[in-house]
Design a protein around this motif. Structure first.
Motif, mmCIF file in Angstrom:
data_model
loop_
_atom_site.group_PDB
_atom_site.id
_atom_site.type_symbol
_atom_site.label_atom_id
_atom_site.label_comp_id
_atom_site.label_asym_id
_atom_site.label_seq_id
_atom_site.Cartn_x
_atom_site.Cartn_y
_atom_site.Cartn_z
ATOM 1 N N LYS A 1 12.172 -1.346 -10.113
ATOM 2 C CA LYS A 1 12.433 -2.460 -11.021
ATOM 3 C C LYS A 1 12.570 -3.804 -10.318
ATOM 4 O O LYS A 1 12.672 -4.833 -10.972
ATOM 5 C CB LYS A 1 13.712 -2.180 -11.819
ATOM 6 C CG LYS A 1 14.944 -1.976 -10.957
ATOM 7 C CD LYS A 1 16.141 -1.487 -11.751
ATOM 8 C CE LYS A 1 16.697 -2.554 -12.658
ATOM 9 N NZ LYS A 1 17.981 -2.126 -13.275
ATOM 10 N N THR B 1 8.471 -5.607 -10.029
ATOM 11 C CA THR B 1 7.859 -5.958 -11.305
ATOM 12 C C THR B 1 8.347 -4.963 -12.352
ATOM 13 O O THR B 1 8.842 -3.880 -12.014
ATOM 14 C CB THR B 1 6.321 -5.921 -11.230
ATOM 15 O OG1 THR B 1 5.767 -6.374 -12.469
ATOM 16 C CG2 THR B 1 5.813 -4.524 -10.943
ATOM 17 N N GLU B 2 8.236 -5.337 -13.611
ATOM 18 C CA GLU B 2 8.573 -4.411 -14.684
ATOM 19 C C GLU B 2 7.427 -3.421 -14.828
ATOM 20 O O GLU B 2 6.316 -3.802 -15.205
ATOM 21 C CB GLU B 2 8.805 -5.160 -15.995
ATOM 22 C CG GLU B 2 9.227 -4.261 -17.138
ATOM 23 C CD GLU B 2 9.355 -5.009 -18.458
ATOM 24 O OE1 GLU B 2 9.702 -4.379 -19.464
ATOM 25 O OE2 GLU B 2 9.081 -6.225 -18.454
ATOM 26 N N LYS C 1 5.293 -0.517 -16.364
ATOM 27 C CA LYS C 1 4.937 0.226 -17.569
ATOM 28 C C LYS C 1 4.204 1.512 -17.165
ATOM 29 O O LYS C 1 3.711 1.627 -16.041
ATOM 30 C CB LYS C 1 4.043 -0.628 -18.472
ATOM 31 C CG LYS C 1 4.681 -1.933 -18.931
ATOM 32 C CD LYS C 1 5.882 -1.698 -19.811
ATOM 33 C CE LYS C 1 6.425 -3.019 -20.351
ATOM 34 N NZ LYS C 1 7.612 -2.812 -21.209
ATOM 35 N N SER D 1 2.380 -9.451 -17.076
ATOM 36 C CA SER D 1 3.359 -8.932 -16.119
ATOM 37 C C SER D 1 3.652 -9.984 -15.050
ATOM 38 O O SER D 1 2.786 -10.769 -14.669
ATOM 39 C CB SER D 1 2.820 -7.664 -15.455
ATOM 40 O OG SER D 1 3.729 -7.189 -14.492
#
Length: 428
Positions: A251, A254-255, A257, A302
């Motif tokens: 985390k 970057t976030e 997915k 992102s």
């Protein structure tokens, strides 16, 4: 002879401890992204990684041969002093592993090992003992190319994943179907990690055995007991879970997915497996970090946290010289004091490791809080999508009830002219 035996035993013990730190330091390489996206529960992830690290360590020995015979000139490292220098080099590597673990910094355990070994060798024997060509081709060049290669592959995979599945996107968490794929790709990364990192410790132990004459120098194949002990030790370390570094990779950059995680892990596994087949002792941490950054760049909207990425890169640049400096200082003690210096190094290393561990207890990071804000893993992706729909429905029903209540309250007042007149008088 007794001094030599004691030295070899201490070196093997410290090498296995380094192998253990390598395991929990690098667990994040395989399992940070599936934990971050909820594809796997934290404890399940590290257990799976441990088993696959064990299996991977038994599949190949090419990297071990590189470590034991590719970075130093064997004809210049003989004598009783060299096993002590290897011990000093391991002290430098372990120090850097523990420090970066405490800081949550995904640095390279591999480069820490090479840096410590090279620093101790230069101090104890001289720069002429270093095989510069081998270091450049087997260590430095892969260190420069592997994270860039992994980032490019992850970027392209992420673009492809989002382009081909655009019409099937569901829910706020992206392509949830990729969570199942993440289980497979993260498992492949864990397997690849075992084929590369566990062998570095095998190579160190083999190098010691050859130096003292306990193994023939005609070949650098690790003995079976060396392979098994290193495999089990790195698996145990992996099971402990390096939660601080898992948090950074999962985390901090970057976030992540599900489609990003799938792409990053695919890139990481492909890069590591290719390098293992070629005998390149690259950093799996650098590869994993590069893949995460590449996947972040590949998803529209992102954001990559470049401040965190910058800290990681600084850590990469400092790893070889920092571990080399500590390894060199430990080697100075050995050169000055001989076997007593070896024992002093062991005591000092124990104190430093113990101190860093005690410091970590002030701000503990474990499986319960490393990813406290990520969705829980589910065995059925459909359940996740269903849960999202139920939450949306609950919010909509709540809004409808609120609007109806407000309308019902306003209706009598609007229907009663006297009430309206009274309110106008009050306002006046």
């Amino acid at each position: 002879m007794e001094i030599v035996t004691l030295t070899v035993v201490l070196v093997i013990a410290l090498a296995l401890f380094f192998d253990f730190t390598n395991g929990f330091h690098d667990t994040a390489n395989a399992m940070a992204t599936p934990i971050a996206t909820g594809a796997l529960k934290p404890k399940t992830a590290v257990a799976l990684a441990a088993v696959l690290n064990l299996i991977g360590a038994l599949l190949s020995t090419e990297v071990a041969k590189t470590v034991s015979g590719g970075i130093l000139h064997e004809d210049r490292i003989g004598g009783d002093i060299f096993p002590m220098l290897i011990f000093a080099g391991l002290v430098g590597a372990i120090f850097w592993n523990m420090l970066t673990w405490l800081l949550g910094l995904p640095s390279s355990s591999s480069h820490a090992l090479f840096g410590g070994l090279l620093g101790a060798t230069i101090v104890g024997i001289g720069f002429t003992a270093v095989n510069v060509g081998g270091v450049m081709s087997k260590i430095v060049l892969p260190a420069l190319l592997s994270p860039l290669t992994a980032a490019v592959i992850a970027f392209l995979c992420t673009k492809l994943a989002y382009t081909t599945t655009r019409r099937y996107s569901k829910g706020p968490n992206g392509r949830d179907g990729f969570r199942i794929g993440q289980i497979l790709t993260s498992s492949l990364v864990a397997l690849a990690h075992g084929t590369n990192d566990a062998q570095k410790t095998m190579g160190i132990i083999t190098l010691v055995l050859i130096t003292v004459g306990w193994q023939s120098g005609a070949h650098h194949e690790p003995q079976l007991w060396v392979v098994l002990s290193c495999a089990f030790t790195i698996a145990l370390g992996t099971y402990m879970g390096g939660w601080r570094i898992i948090r950074t990779l999962g985390k901090g950059l970057t976030e992540v997915k599900p489609a990003q995680g799938f792409s990053a892990e695919t890139s990481t596994a492909a890069t590591i497996l290719a390098s293992s087949a070629l005998g390149f002792a690259l950093s799996t941490t650098q590869v994993a970090s590069g893949s995460v950054i590449g996947s972040g760049l590949g998803r529209r909207g992102s954001k990559v946290r470049w401040s965190t990425a910058g800290k990681i890169v600084v850590g990469w640049l400092l790893t070889l010289p920092a571990a080399g400096l500590v390894g060199g200082l430990a080697a100075l003690i050995v050169v000055w004091m001989g076997p007593w210096g070896l024992l002093l190094d062991a005591v000092l290393a124990a104190l430093v490791v113990g101190g860093l561990f005690l410091r970590s207890l002030k701000n503990q990071v474990g499986s319960d809080n490393a990813m406290s804000d990520v969705p829980a893993a589910t065995s059925d992706v459909a359940e996740s999508a269903k849960a999202v729909r139920l939450k949306k429905g609950a919010r909509l029903r709540s809004k409808v009830r609120t609007d109806e209540a407000a309308a019902a309250e306003a209706a009598p007042a609007a229907a009663d002219p006297a009430t309206t007149a009274d309110r106008k008088d009050e306002n006046a």
